[in-house]
Design an enzyme around this catalytic site. Structure first.
Site, PDB file in Angstrom:
ATOM      1  N   HIS A 120       0.849  -1.195   0.000  1.00 33.23           N
ATOM      2  CA  HIS A 120       0.000   0.000   0.000  1.00 33.23           C
ATOM      3  C   HIS A 120       0.881   1.241   0.000  1.00 33.23           C
ATOM      4  O   HIS A 120       2.101   1.154   0.166  1.00 33.23           O
ATOM      5  CB  HIS A 120      -0.979  -0.010   1.180  1.00 33.23           C
ATOM      6  CG  HIS A 120      -0.343   0.068   2.542  1.00 33.23           C
ATOM      7  ND1 HIS A 120       0.541  -0.877   3.002  1.00 33.23           N
ATOM      8  CD2 HIS A 120      -0.468   0.986   3.539  1.00 33.23           C
ATOM      9  CE1 HIS A 120       0.918  -0.553   4.234  1.00 33.23           C
ATOM     10  NE2 HIS A 120       0.335   0.578   4.573  1.00 33.23           N
ATOM     11  N   HIS A 142       1.381   3.897   1.954  1.00 33.63           N
ATOM     12  CA  HIS A 142       1.933   4.632   3.105  1.00 33.63           C
ATOM     13  C   HIS A 142       3.470   4.709   3.069  1.00 33.63           C
ATOM     14  O   HIS A 142       4.148   3.771   2.657  1.00 33.63           O
ATOM     15  CB  HIS A 142       1.457   3.996   4.416  1.00 33.63           C
ATOM     16  CG  HIS A 142       0.041   4.374   4.763  1.00 33.63           C
ATOM     17  ND1 HIS A 142      -0.759   3.615   5.590  1.00 33.63           N
ATOM     18  CD2 HIS A 142      -0.712   5.451   4.399  1.00 33.63           C
ATOM     19  CE1 HIS A 142      -1.947   4.204   5.723  1.00 33.63           C
ATOM     20  NE2 HIS A 142      -1.944   5.322   4.994  1.00 33.63           N
ATOM     21  N   ASP A 164       5.880   4.538   5.176  1.00 30.78           N
ATOM     22  CA  ASP A 164       6.763   3.556   5.828  1.00 30.78           C
ATOM     23  C   ASP A 164       6.862   2.263   5.020  1.00 30.78           C
ATOM     24  O   ASP A 164       7.610   1.356   5.406  1.00 30.78           O
ATOM     25  CB  ASP A 164       6.329   3.289   7.284  1.00 30.78           C
ATOM     26  CG  ASP A 164       4.890   2.794   7.416  1.00 30.78           C
ATOM     27  OD1 ASP A 164       4.031   3.234   6.629  1.00 30.78           O
ATOM     28  OD2 ASP A 164       4.633   1.973   8.315  1.00 30.78           O
ATOM     29  N   HIS A 170      -7.715  -1.570   5.481  1.00 32.92           N
ATOM     30  CA  HIS A 170      -6.804  -0.602   6.099  1.00 32.92           C
ATOM     31  C   HIS A 170      -7.299   0.799   5.763  1.00 32.92           C
ATOM     32  O   HIS A 170      -8.278   0.956   5.027  1.00 32.92           O
ATOM     33  CB  HIS A 170      -5.380  -0.850   5.582  1.00 32.92           C
ATOM     34  CG  HIS A 170      -4.316  -0.103   6.341  1.00 32.92           C
ATOM     35  ND1 HIS A 170      -4.256  -0.085   7.713  1.00 32.92           N
ATOM     36  CD2 HIS A 170      -3.274   0.652   5.921  1.00 32.92           C
ATOM     37  CE1 HIS A 170      -3.227   0.663   8.093  1.00 32.92           C
ATOM     38  NE2 HIS A 170      -2.619   1.124   7.028  1.00 32.92           N
ATOM     39  N   ASP A 217      -0.708  -3.886   5.803  1.00 31.12           N
ATOM     40  CA  ASP A 217      -1.415  -3.426   6.997  1.00 31.12           C
ATOM     41  C   ASP A 217      -2.892  -3.807   6.872  1.00 31.12           C
ATOM     42  O   ASP A 217      -3.494  -3.640   5.804  1.00 31.12           O
ATOM     43  CB  ASP A 217      -1.260  -1.915   7.154  1.00 31.12           C
ATOM     44  CG  ASP A 217       0.180  -1.523   7.440  1.00 31.12           C
ATOM     45  OD1 ASP A 217       1.061  -2.412   7.382  1.00 31.12           O
ATOM     46  OD2 ASP A 217       0.426  -0.339   7.724  1.00 31.12           O
ATOM     47  N   HIS A 270       5.947  -5.729  11.891  1.00 33.11           N
ATOM     48  CA  HIS A 270       5.307  -4.409  11.854  1.00 33.11           C
ATOM     49  C   HIS A 270       4.791  -4.031  13.242  1.00 33.11           C
ATOM     50  O   HIS A 270       3.627  -3.707  13.439  1.00 33.11           O
ATOM     51  CB  HIS A 270       4.151  -4.436  10.831  1.00 33.11           C
ATOM     52  CG  HIS A 270       3.609  -3.086  10.454  1.00 33.11           C
ATOM     53  ND1 HIS A 270       2.612  -2.465  11.164  1.00 33.11           N
ATOM     54  CD2 HIS A 270       3.917  -2.235   9.457  1.00 33.11           C
ATOM     55  CE1 HIS A 270       2.317  -1.307  10.609  1.00 33.11           C
ATOM     56  NE2 HIS A 270       3.107  -1.135   9.561  1.00 33.11           N
TER      57      HIS A 270
END
Lengths: 323, 323
Positions: free
Chosen positions: A62, A64, A66, A140, A211, A270
């Site tokens: 995804h 994001h 990080d 998510h 996530d 994570h």
């Protein structure tokens, strides 16, 4: 088949743990795969045996940061090192926009072709000579995928008795049949590899989640998987305190799902940057581990940066990190 | 005043050296400044006493990725840590486009105001209560700047004899005058700080270069500087072999300029990733050092990651790295 964790911290890095990145290598080709690429992934790789020069494909769960901010640096370093092989970038479309903006605004260009594939396309599937990769939509704050890596082209054993019984003497044809290639003899006879070889084991399959606060979305993907790698950002107690908005899983949440599916190997990763591995620190990662162990009876690991796990052909997952 | 090198490798990171980043802290405020922000700068900071929460301003010398790719991660981590203070980003305009694309395509937003200032504007100058910062155009493959940091608001000594002679008794007015503030007495008399205080030393000035193959462009900036920090990507021999296209300086090139200007302190950095500090390695950084030392007679340092240098009020630069 080996897995090396390049980062196991959620959101922000800590002194001991980088943000998400995971290297997967199949035993067969020299090629390897990177799943997610947080900032500093290229620096982490310098401390492993993996080189961006041999990297086959990058999968991004995804958008994001990080999970993505390491892409521009990793790609331009591969370029500065003279990579010429094309590289697959399998990711949500905004990741392409981000990478193109990063390169386009920093006087950067790549010495190799970046083959972008939209991981969120309805008919997404990707394969090479080692793996077939499929995606599962997760739950998510943003669109997110798990990737299932299933072995293809398993090693074949020749059915020598049948070959000899059919009058086919040992020779180059045997080699081709064993590699899964059909052969036409000089007399025009077609020999099918499937008829003269057997495959003696099941393909290994790993499910690597992004996530996600609903592990049960992975029910179908996990049915024939031997390994589930999934985020467990915190314990249920912390998850309850934080509230539902980040849409992450607790250890209990993932453990319950893995136990219900009887997935034989579960690797949690994570972890919130609040968790530490130092035995005297609080909160300690042991809290996450105990919570999972209280529910899941299979082979459980909590990943640490630079740990390497080997999945053998019998589908046993073992920590083989060199000290 | 202290400087900590967060990265000293050119182009790509090595196992021991990250790409460019430099922390500058003035003794007076808690605030500090970051000059360039290659990928992994936020991770390097975790190993220092600097926190992104107290960061005052980021200065970017030029757009190249080894000076900029750490920005999205550093900014979003500051945000996830709850920063609310505005932060200055002083950089070429494409850096703004890059940062906005990074945030905009990764579902990221900042909890604080990012105050973008175009470092390449004709009238560029920036100051706070510790430094006045100006820029000098350099010669590189892309537009690039050096930043000169000159102290402002130097500490003042009260001219007590004159105060008493003028009938101004010790009191709150004395404190204000010492802080550089003019005071109006109850009887309407204006007391100018400049009339009742003296400044007993010269302001310290550091010139921090970006990538540059013409150190002589810094002649004006270096006239009253005590410290020049400049790239020395390789020795002259390697520079000749590589050819002029990268537009980097050799150690000889920089040393010759610093010697001609009689700059008292010279710190070289941004060494090609080929160089190693390991005593048995080849090519060894000692080659760069010898070349510079053969020409420059001042106080020479070759920066290493995590080294801290202190510039005292007498303008002596000392390596104060804790072991």
């Amino acid at each position: 088949m080996e897995l090396t964790f390049l980062g196991t911290s959620a959101g922000t890095p800590t002194k001991a743990r980088n943000v998400t990145g995971l290297a997967l290598q199949h035993g067969k080709p020299k090629h390897w795969y990177l799943i997610d690429c947080g900032e500093g992934t290229q620096q982490q790789l310098l401390r492993t045996r993996y080189s961006v020069m041999q990297l086959q494909a990058i999968f991004i769960t995804h958008v994001h940061g990080d999970h993505t901010f390491g892409l521009p640096g990793l790609l331009t370093s591969a370029s500065m090192n003279g990579r010429s092989e094309p590289l697959f970038l399998i990711a949500p479309r905004p990741v392409r926009t981000f990478v193109e903006a990063a390169l386009g605004n920093t006087d950067s260009s790549l010495s190799f072709e970046l083959k972008f594939i939209d991981s969120e396309a309805e008919d997404f599937a990707w394969e090479d000579n080692a793996f077939k990769v499929t995606a599962t939509a997760l739950s998510h704050r943003v669109s997110c995928r798990a990737f299932s890596f299933e072995e293809t082209n398993l090693e074949r054993q020749l059915r020598q008795d049948k070959l000899l019984a059919d009058g086919i003497e040992a020779g180059p044809a045997w080699g081709k049949l064993q590699q899964g290639v059909d052969v036409v003899l000089e007399n025009g006879t077609l020999l099918r590899s499937d008829d003269y070889t057997t495959i003696t084991r099941s393909p290994r399959k790993l499910v690597i989640g992004g996530d996600n606060d609903k592990p049960e979305l992975l029910e179908e993907a996990c049915k024939d998987a031997q390994v589930l790698i999934h985020e467990a950002t915190y314990t249920q107690e912390i998850a309850d305190r934080v509230g539902p908005w980040p849409q992450h899983s607790s250890a209990a949440n993932v453990a319950r799902f893995a136990e219900s599916m009887q997935v034989p190997n579960l690797v949690l990763t994570h972890f919130s940057s609040r968790y530490q591995f130092n035995p005297n620190a609080y909160p300690h990662i042991g809290e996450v581990e105990s919570e999972a162990r209280g529910i899941y009876r299979g082979n459980l690991y909590l990943a640490r940066d630079f740990e390497t796990y080997r999945l053998d052909k019998g589908a046993n997952l073992v920590n083989v990190t060199s000290p």
